[in-house]
Design a protein around this motif. Sequence first.
Motif, PDB file in Angstrom:
ATOM      1  N   SER A 166       0.808  -1.217   0.000  1.00  0.00           N
ATOM      2  CA  SER A 166       0.000   0.000   0.000  1.00  0.00           C
ATOM      3  C   SER A 166       0.841   1.266   0.000  1.00  0.00           C
ATOM      4  O   SER A 166       0.331   2.361  -0.201  1.00  0.00           O
ATOM      5  CB  SER A 166      -0.917   0.010   1.230  1.00  0.00           C
ATOM      6  N   GLY A 167       2.132   1.130   0.246  1.00  0.00           N
ATOM      7  CA  GLY A 167       2.989   2.311   0.305  1.00  0.00           C
ATOM      8  C   GLY A 167       4.388   1.987  -0.161  1.00  0.00           C
ATOM      9  O   GLY A 167       4.674   0.883  -0.613  1.00  0.00           O
ATOM     10  N   PRO A 168       5.302   2.952  -0.078  1.00  0.00           N
ATOM     11  CA  PRO A 168       6.669   2.726  -0.542  1.00  0.00           C
ATOM     12  C   PRO A 168       7.377   1.654   0.278  1.00  0.00           C
ATOM     13  O   PRO A 168       7.194   1.551   1.490  1.00  0.00           O
ATOM     14  CB  PRO A 168       7.332   4.095  -0.356  1.00  0.00           C
ATOM     15  N   LEU A 169       8.166   0.841  -0.394  1.00  0.00           N
ATOM     16  CA  LEU A 169       8.857  -0.275   0.224  1.00  0.00           C
ATOM     17  C   LEU A 169      10.358  -0.047   0.253  1.00  0.00           C
ATOM     18  O   LEU A 169      10.936   0.517  -0.684  1.00  0.00           O
ATOM     19  CB  LEU A 169       8.585  -1.567  -0.535  1.00  0.00           C
ATOM     20  N   LEU A 170      10.988  -0.513   1.317  1.00  0.00           N
ATOM     21  CA  LEU A 170      12.429  -0.681   1.356  1.00  0.00           C
ATOM     22  C   LEU A 170      12.706  -2.160   1.142  1.00  0.00           C
ATOM     23  O   LEU A 170      12.302  -2.998   1.953  1.00  0.00           O
ATOM     24  CB  LEU A 170      12.999  -0.235   2.705  1.00  0.00           C
ATOM     25  N   LEU A 171      13.368  -2.498   0.039  1.00  0.00           N
ATOM     26  CA  LEU A 171      13.754  -3.874  -0.236  1.00  0.00           C
ATOM     27  C   LEU A 171      15.177  -4.078   0.266  1.00  0.00           C
ATOM     28  O   LEU A 171      16.104  -3.394  -0.170  1.00  0.00           O
ATOM     29  CB  LEU A 171      13.678  -4.158  -1.737  1.00  0.00           C
ATOM     30  N   THR A 172      15.330  -4.987   1.206  1.00  0.00           N
ATOM     31  CA  THR A 172      16.657  -5.269   1.732  1.00  0.00           C
ATOM     32  C   THR A 172      16.809  -6.763   1.957  1.00  0.00           C
ATOM     33  O   THR A 172      15.834  -7.508   1.988  1.00  0.00           O
ATOM     34  CB  THR A 172      16.914  -4.487   3.038  1.00  0.00           C
ATOM     35  N   GLY A 173      18.028  -7.200   2.092  1.00  0.00           N
ATOM     36  CA  GLY A 173      18.315  -8.607   2.274  1.00  0.00           C
ATOM     37  C   GLY A 173      19.718  -8.904   1.816  1.00  0.00           C
ATOM     38  O   GLY A 173      20.624  -8.077   1.970  1.00  0.00           O
ATOM     39  N   HIS A 174      19.904 -10.080   1.205  1.00  0.00           N
ATOM     40  CA  HIS A 174      21.243 -10.526   0.845  1.00  0.00           C
ATOM     41  C   HIS A 174      21.201 -11.155  -0.532  1.00  0.00           C
ATOM     42  O   HIS A 174      20.490 -12.141  -0.749  1.00  0.00           O
ATOM     43  CB  HIS A 174      21.725 -11.555   1.882  1.00  0.00           C
ATOM     44  N   ALA A 175      21.937 -10.593  -1.469  1.00  0.00           N
ATOM     45  CA  ALA A 175      21.948 -11.141  -2.828  1.00  0.00           C
ATOM     46  C   ALA A 175      23.171 -10.642  -3.572  1.00  0.00           C
ATOM     47  O   ALA A 175      23.672  -9.553  -3.304  1.00  0.00           O
ATOM     48  CB  ALA A 175      20.681 -10.740  -3.587  1.00  0.00           C
ATOM     49  N   MET A 176      23.638 -11.458  -4.514  1.00  0.00           N
ATOM     50  CA  MET A 176      24.676 -10.997  -5.422  1.00  0.00           C
ATOM     51  C   MET A 176      24.000 -10.203  -6.531  1.00  0.00           C
ATOM     52  O   MET A 176      22.992 -10.642  -7.088  1.00  0.00           O
ATOM     53  CB  MET A 176      25.451 -12.177  -6.003  1.00  0.00           C
ATOM     54  N   MET A 177      24.548  -9.015  -6.821  1.00  0.00           N
ATOM     55  CA  MET A 177      23.893  -8.145  -7.795  1.00  0.00           C
ATOM     56  C   MET A 177      24.830  -7.783  -8.932  1.00  0.00           C
ATOM     57  O   MET A 177      26.046  -7.708  -8.762  1.00  0.00           O
ATOM     58  CB  MET A 177      23.390  -6.878  -7.101  1.00  0.00           C
ATOM     59  N   SER A 178      24.210  -7.550 -10.096  1.00  0.00           N
ATOM     60  CA  SER A 178      24.928  -7.015 -11.245  1.00  0.00           C
ATOM     61  C   SER A 178      24.306  -5.661 -11.587  1.00  0.00           C
ATOM     62  O   SER A 178      23.214  -5.326 -11.122  1.00  0.00           O
ATOM     63  CB  SER A 178      24.846  -7.970 -12.437  1.00  0.00           C
ATOM     64  N   TYR A 179      25.001  -4.908 -12.420  1.00  0.00           N
ATOM     65  CA  TYR A 179      24.565  -3.551 -12.726  1.00  0.00           C
ATOM     66  C   TYR A 179      24.641  -3.313 -14.225  1.00  0.00           C
ATOM     67  O   TYR A 179      25.515  -3.839 -14.910  1.00  0.00           O
ATOM     68  CB  TYR A 179      25.452  -2.537 -11.996  1.00  0.00           C
ATOM     69  N   GLY A 180      23.694  -2.520 -14.727  1.00  0.00           N
ATOM     70  CA  GLY A 180      23.679  -2.210 -16.146  1.00  0.00           C
ATOM     71  C   GLY A 180      22.838  -3.190 -16.937  1.00  0.00           C
ATOM     72  O   GLY A 180      22.246  -4.129 -16.410  1.00  0.00           O
ATOM     73  N   ALA A 181      22.793  -2.968 -18.237  1.00  0.00           N
ATOM     74  CA  ALA A 181      21.964  -3.782 -19.126  1.00  0.00           C
ATOM     75  C   ALA A 181      22.601  -5.148 -19.369  1.00  0.00           C
ATOM     76  O   ALA A 181      23.778  -5.368 -19.115  1.00  0.00           O
ATOM     77  CB  ALA A 181      21.756  -3.045 -20.448  1.00  0.00           C
ATOM     78  N   GLY A 182      21.786  -6.056 -19.846  1.00  0.00           N
ATOM     79  CA  GLY A 182      22.288  -7.370 -20.212  1.00  0.00           C
ATOM     80  C   GLY A 182      21.999  -8.425 -19.171  1.00  0.00           C
ATOM     81  O   GLY A 182      21.630  -8.132 -18.031  1.00  0.00           O
ATOM     82  N   LEU A 193      21.118 -11.095  -9.261  1.00  0.00           N
ATOM     83  CA  LEU A 193      19.973 -10.250  -9.601  1.00  0.00           C
ATOM     84  C   LEU A 193      20.461  -8.899 -10.100  1.00  0.00           C
ATOM     85  O   LEU A 193      21.448  -8.364  -9.591  1.00  0.00           O
ATOM     86  CB  LEU A 193      19.079 -10.045  -8.363  1.00  0.00           C
ATOM     87  N   ARG A 194      19.763  -8.345 -11.080  1.00  0.00           N
ATOM     88  CA  ARG A 194      20.121  -7.022 -11.589  1.00  0.00           C
ATOM     89  C   ARG A 194      19.547  -5.953 -10.664  1.00  0.00           C
ATOM     90  O   ARG A 194      18.345  -5.959 -10.355  1.00  0.00           O
ATOM     91  CB  ARG A 194      19.608  -6.802 -13.003  1.00  0.00           C
ATOM     92  N   TYR A 195      20.392  -5.040 -10.230  1.00  0.00           N
ATOM     93  CA  TYR A 195      19.947  -3.940  -9.364  1.00  0.00           C
ATOM     94  C   TYR A 195      18.820  -3.153 -10.032  1.00  0.00           C
ATOM     95  O   TYR A 195      17.827  -2.795  -9.389  1.00  0.00           O
ATOM     96  CB  TYR A 195      21.127  -3.016  -9.046  1.00  0.00           C
ATOM     97  N   GLU A 196      18.974  -2.885 -11.315  1.00  0.00           N
ATOM     98  CA  GLU A 196      17.966  -2.089 -12.018  1.00  0.00           C
ATOM     99  C   GLU A 196      16.601  -2.780 -12.035  1.00  0.00           C
ATOM    100  O   GLU A 196      15.557  -2.118 -11.966  1.00  0.00           O
ATOM    101  CB  GLU A 196      18.430  -1.798 -13.449  1.00  0.00           C
ATOM    102  N   ASP A 197      16.587  -4.118 -12.105  1.00  0.00           N
ATOM    103  CA  ASP A 197      15.323  -4.854 -12.074  1.00  0.00           C
ATOM    104  C   ASP A 197      14.662  -4.743 -10.703  1.00  0.00           C
ATOM    105  O   ASP A 197      13.436  -4.603 -10.601  1.00  0.00           O
ATOM    106  CB  ASP A 197      15.558  -6.328 -12.407  1.00  0.00           C
ATOM    107  N   LEU A 198      15.462  -4.820  -9.651  1.00  0.00           N
ATOM    108  CA  LEU A 198      14.915  -4.688  -8.299  1.00  0.00           C
ATOM    109  C   LEU A 198      14.375  -3.278  -8.083  1.00  0.00           C
ATOM    110  O   LEU A 198      13.301  -3.090  -7.500  1.00  0.00           O
ATOM    111  CB  LEU A 198      15.997  -5.000  -7.262  1.00  0.00           C
ATOM    112  N   ARG A 199      15.131  -2.303  -8.549  1.00  0.00           N
ATOM    113  CA  ARG A 199      14.721  -0.905  -8.342  1.00  0.00           C
ATOM    114  C   ARG A 199      13.445  -0.567  -9.111  1.00  0.00           C
ATOM    115  O   ARG A 199      12.699   0.333  -8.714  1.00  0.00           O
ATOM    116  CB  ARG A 199      15.868   0.010  -8.790  1.00  0.00           C
ATOM    117  N   ALA A 200      13.188  -1.307 -10.199  1.00  0.00           N
ATOM    118  CA  ALA A 200      12.018  -1.028 -11.034  1.00  0.00           C
ATOM    119  C   ALA A 200      10.757  -1.723 -10.544  1.00  0.00           C
ATOM    120  O   ALA A 200       9.677  -1.528 -11.120  1.00  0.00           O
ATOM    121  CB  ALA A 200      12.316  -1.446 -12.474  1.00  0.00           C
ATOM    122  N   LEU A 201      10.845  -2.532  -9.499  1.00  0.00           N
ATOM    123  CA  LEU A 201       9.664  -3.212  -8.976  1.00  0.00           C
ATOM    124  C   LEU A 201       8.644  -2.195  -8.462  1.00  0.00           C
ATOM    125  O   LEU A 201       9.025  -1.147  -7.919  1.00  0.00           O
ATOM    126  CB  LEU A 201      10.064  -4.156  -7.842  1.00  0.00           C
TER     127      LEU A 201
END
Length: 293
Positions: A166-182, A193-201
């Motif tokens: 119902s409101g803004p979320l803080l997504l936190t936890g533990h994961a290996m992340m990549s950055y940028g396209a591809g 997991l791609r950071y950009e994909d998580l941020r776009a949720l």
Amino acid sequence: MTETRLLLISDVHLGRNAFGVDGEKWSAPLWEAVAIAKSEGAECIVSAGDLFNSRNPSQDDFDQFTGAMAGNLFIDVEGNHTRGQRRDDLPAANVLREHAQAKERWAFVTGLAPFRPAGDLLLLPWPRPVDYLSDAEIAERGIADQIALTRERVMLTLRAVCEAASGPLLLTGHAMMSYGAGEPPMLGKDVVLRYEDLRALPNVAEVLMGHVHDPAQPGYIGSTQPTDWGEVGQVKSCVLVTFAGGKITTKRIPYQSSLKLWMIEARYEGKGWDYIAPPGRADVLRARVTVAE
């Protein structure tokens, strides 16, 4: 306006024997985090993975944790060091649950969970294929296909939870992340997991993850101590998160008690040593010595 604060820490790795320091010195930033939470008015401390260095913490490791966290509202999300890859592997949280007293307000998260002890939190433990695939699906697929399907299901599961918020979320936890396209790279059995994909949720206002060890990367929280010599000069930190007026704001707070590492390139030319001394306090020195023929 109602305001709620929490303090986000990560990668404490209690029980690690690194750089030859004792357990008390290694755990000092954890105690500092408790003091920071109190001074900043944080209602809850959240560990974004790898509270312990192993799934089998020793009694001393456990005592370090209970001593620091006594009387505090605390949430721990399982990281790669504290949960195994197999379905029947017991996470370190089981030890804590067994020993936790009823009066302690602790939560140990081993599965994807939304929490509202302090604002809107979405907690993601270290993702493993066994958490998102059946035994048959694992048996039928190679590692690359397992990882790709697991990533797809992690994102589908996250999206479903985020859409229901119902409101803004803080997504936190533990994961290996990549950055940028591809496509994220294949790194063994790790689900990247791609950071950009998580941020776009949907409804996700902030993404802050443990296991990110580069302060230049988005989503960085910061470990309590340097993990290897590649982190010389990094400033270790925790993050104060404030929920107010339907918004999430963050403030990075550096630890004062983290180990200071310094590498010395020392050269002896026959008449004396040539090297650059550490700027200020250095807890651990590593020297590479070169002697002229």
